[in-house]
Each structure stands twice: as structure tokens, then as C-alpha cells.
Design a protein around this motif. Structure first.
Motif, PDB file in Angstrom:
ATOM      1  N   VAL A 179       0.875  -1.178   0.000  1.00 25.06           N
ATOM      2  CA  VAL A 179       0.000   0.000   0.000  1.00 25.06           C
ATOM      3  C   VAL A 179       0.907   1.221   0.000  1.00 25.06           C
ATOM      4  CG1 VAL A 179      -1.763   1.312   1.212  1.00 25.06           C
ATOM      5  CG2 VAL A 179      -1.835  -1.187   1.256  1.00 25.06           C
ATOM      6  N   ARG A 183      -0.702   7.422  -0.374  1.00 28.32           N
ATOM      7  CA  ARG A 183      -2.095   7.409  -0.811  1.00 28.32           C
ATOM      8  C   ARG A 183      -3.039   8.045   0.196  1.00 28.32           C
ATOM      9  NH1 ARG A 183      -6.641   5.057   0.526  1.00 28.32           N
ATOM     10  NH2 ARG A 183      -8.181   4.370  -1.033  1.00 28.32           N
ATOM     11  N   ASP A 184      -3.065   7.521   1.407  1.00 32.63           N
ATOM     12  CA  ASP A 184      -4.069   7.944   2.383  1.00 32.63           C
ATOM     13  C   ASP A 184      -3.956   9.421   2.778  1.00 32.63           C
ATOM     14  OD1 ASP A 184      -5.099   5.422   2.268  1.00 32.63           O
ATOM     15  OD2 ASP A 184      -4.243   4.741   4.165  1.00 32.63           O
ATOM     16  N   PRO A 185      -2.753   9.951   3.046  1.00 32.62           N
ATOM     17  CA  PRO A 185      -2.688  11.375   3.383  1.00 32.62           C
ATOM     18  C   PRO A 185      -3.202  12.277   2.259  1.00 32.62           C
ATOM     19  CG  PRO A 185      -0.640  10.282   3.972  1.00 32.62           C
ATOM     20  CD  PRO A 185      -1.427   9.305   3.178  1.00 32.62           C
ATOM     21  N   LEU A 187      -5.363  11.460  -0.246  1.00 30.15           N
ATOM     22  CA  LEU A 187      -6.813  11.318  -0.435  1.00 30.15           C
ATOM     23  C   LEU A 187      -7.576  11.918   0.741  1.00 30.15           C
ATOM     24  CD1 LEU A 187      -7.307   7.804  -2.063  1.00 30.15           C
ATOM     25  CD2 LEU A 187      -6.880  10.029  -3.114  1.00 30.15           C
ATOM     26  N   GLY A 188      -6.979  11.880   1.932  1.00 30.34           N
ATOM     27  CA  GLY A 188      -7.623  12.527   3.078  1.00 30.34           C
ATOM     28  C   GLY A 188      -7.754  14.026   2.864  1.00 30.34           C
ATOM     29  N   ARG A 191     -10.559  14.578   0.353  1.00 27.72           N
ATOM     30  CA  ARG A 191     -11.877  14.414   0.984  1.00 27.72           C
ATOM     31  C   ARG A 191     -12.246  15.660   1.803  1.00 27.72           C
ATOM     32  NH1 ARG A 191     -10.006   8.887   1.777  1.00 27.72           N
ATOM     33  NH2 ARG A 191     -11.332   7.443   0.577  1.00 27.72           N
ATOM     34  N   GLU A 211     -10.670   1.641  -8.018  1.00 29.57           N
ATOM     35  CA  GLU A 211     -10.037   0.882  -6.941  1.00 29.57           C
ATOM     36  C   GLU A 211     -10.977  -0.196  -6.415  1.00 29.57           C
ATOM     37  OE1 GLU A 211      -6.945   2.465  -3.725  1.00 29.57           O
ATOM     38  OE2 GLU A 211      -9.010   2.985  -3.204  1.00 29.57           O
ATOM     39  N   ALA A 231      -3.092   9.050  -6.758  1.00 27.95           N
ATOM     40  CA  ALA A 231      -3.520  10.030  -5.759  1.00 27.95           C
ATOM     41  C   ALA A 231      -3.229  11.456  -6.206  1.00 27.95           C
ATOM     42  CB  ALA A 231      -2.840   9.744  -4.420  1.00 27.95           C
TER      43      ALA A 231
END
Length: 291
Positions: A179, A183-185, A187-188, A191, A211, A231
Motif C-alpha cells: 500500500v 495514498r491515504d494522506p 486522499l484525506g 476528501r 479501486e 492520488a
């Protein structure tokens, strides 16, 4: 005296005639190099009609990047979102082809700018171009969704088109990270920007739909989540940057890492650094068939 006056008048007239003859050429030259990006005259530098002295100390580098590319000024939230994408892509270690090439080049007796150019020139369709391709793919998903298809169906149709041409879906999966930690930071932040009305969120929905389809198809196998290219593609697309600029912005971002690695390598005293350490003999390669 009369002759002298006549000669003076003739000289002035000849000068005016010559100046008039040169004017069309000057206008043609001006049009040849006409640009809305910048205007420079003695004592004056303007970027998109903004005097440089007004930007120095008040605008960030990211704001000026936006200004030059788009001709306007981003909001504080737009600027922060763009900056996050640029920060995320600066480096991915010496094993990345662009970084490795820059480090080797730095030991070959060339200048730092040449070492940087060597690395930057490695950023092509396979290494560095996935962000642009992902923006194109997400834009296709968004367009099909706009015709009335749900996100899942729109994603499946576009994915089928892409996979008929290539086994890879740009912006998804990573050869090294199960992973991608970026990605997560990212996309956060997207959002949050959607929730606050900074961006619309359509490209984010398109990416999440792709995804989701991949996750269902690969149930029980190694997942193929969104990577850095995906991302950042979401961010660039949500901010309204055309797909080709997604590649350009990635190159701009990665140039920072290329510079840092080339500079570090140039101070280590190596000469003619190759892909393997001196004294290490590469494994014997099998003979080429038909050679």
C-alpha cells in the motif's frame, strides 16, 4: 547654408523612411515571441501582468507555479492541495531509474545541471507518465458517469478499454509498496477539500470506483490500491489541471529529489559510477538466441 539645410532635411527624411521600413519587422519579431506568461523590459519584470516585486515575499513558489500555468491565483486551500501533491512526489530512493541515472551522471565529470537533465530525461511514459495517463482515465470515467451510468459501471467500461491496450492501469498498484504510504494522506486532504466545497470530488469518486472494481476482481490475491500517481492525479484533476500538466508537475516535483541525489553523489568522490559496485561481477547472462 541653404544646401546644408536641404541636406539635413534629406537626412531626417531618410531616417524616418528607414525607421518606417524597420517597424513591420520589429512588429513581426514581437509577435513571434509574444507570450502571456511574462513580459520583460529594462527595469521591469512581469509574470502574468503581475510585477515581480509584488510577488517576492508575498506569494509562495506553489502560488507562482499556479500563476504561470493558469494565469490566476489559487485560494489558500487550492494552493495547499497542490503543494501536498508536489511534496509527495519529490523522491522515491536511488532505485528509481531517474534518480539512479542522475547519481551515475554526477560522477562522470559533468555539471550538476547535466546530471539533473539526465535524470529528468528518464521520466517517460513508463516512469513518470502514469499521472498524466491516470488523469485521462479518470476523466473518461467521469464523462461516462455524466451520461447516466453509475460510478461502478462507468469505471468497469473505461477499465476494459484501457486494459485492452495495456496490462497496467495507470495510477494503481506498486511494485514495491503493498500500500503506497502516500495514498491515504493525499486522499484525506482531497476528501476534506470536497467536504468544504474547495473541489467537486468527481475525479476522487472515479478513482475510488476503479479501486473498488480492482479489489473485487482480485479478491484473495494481492490488492492493487491507488499509488502516488493515482492520488496526485486525483488532486491535479480536481484542481482543473489538464492531463499533460499532471506529468509536467510530477517532473517538477521529482526534480527536487533528482537535484538532492545528484548533489550528494557529487560530493562522495566516486568516478564513473556504474550500476554495480566495482569488483562485483554481474551474473553471466545466457547467450542471445540467433546471435
Amino acid at each position: 547654408m541653404t544646401g546644408s539645410v536641404d541636406e539635413t532635411a534629406e537626412t531626417a527624411e531618410a531616417a524616418e523612411t528607414a525607421e518606417a521600413a524597420e517597424a513591420p519587422e520589429a512588429d513581426e519579431a514581437a509577435q513571434w515571441w509574444a507570450t502571456a506568461v511574462s513580459h520583460v523590459e529594462p527595469g521591469s519584470i512581469e509574470l502574468r501582468e503581475r510585477p515581480i516585486q509584488q510577488l517576492i515575499g508575498s506569494a509562495s513558489l506553489v502560488d507562482v507555479i499556479w500563476l504561470l500555468l493558469r494565469g490566476g491565483t489559487p485560494s489558500a486551500r487550492e494552493s495547499a492541495l497542490l503543494e501536498a501533491a508536489l511534496v509527495a512526489g519529490v523522491d522515491h530512493g536511488p532505485q528509481a531509474p531517474s534518480i539512479a541515472a542522475a547519481r551515475m551522471a554526477a560522477t562522470c565529470g559533468i555539471g550538476l545541471n547535466n546530471a539533473m537533465a539526465t535524470g529528468i530525461n528518464m521520466l517517460g511514459d513508463s516512469h513518470g507518465g502514469a499521472g498524466q495517463q491516470c488523469v485521462e482515465m479518470l476523466t473518461d470515467v467521469r464523462a461516462r458517469h455524466a451520461t447516466g451510468l453509475d460510478w461502478d459501471t462507468a469505471a468497469q467500461e473505461v477499465m476494459a478499454d484501457w486494459q485492452s491496450r495495456s496490462r497496467y492501469l495507470p495510477g494503481f498498484g506498486h511494485r514495491f509498496h503493498p500500500v503506497d504510504p502516500r495514498r491515504d494522506p493525499l486522499l484525506g486532504l482531497v476528501r476534506d477539500a470536497v467536504a468544504d466545497g474547495v473541489v467537486a470530488g468527481d475525479h476522487l469518486e472515479a478513482a475510488l470506483a476503479v479501486e473498488s472494481v480492482l479489489r473485487r476482481r482480485r479478491a484473495g490475491a494481492r490488492p492493487v490500491p491507488m499509488n502516488i500517481d493515482g492520488a496526485t492525479a486525483v488532486i491535479y484533476a480536481e484542481l482543473g489541471f489538464p492531463a499533460p500538466l499532471a506529468r509536467g508537475l510530477f517532473v517538477l516535483s521529482r526534480s527536487v529529489g533528482v537535484l538532492a541525489h545528484a548533489w550528494e553523489e557529487s560530493g562522495q568522490g566516486r568516478r564513473n559510477k556504474g550500476p554495480v559496485p566495482r569488483g562485483v561481477v554481474p551474473a553471466r547472462l545466457p547467450p542471445v538466441q540467433g546471435a
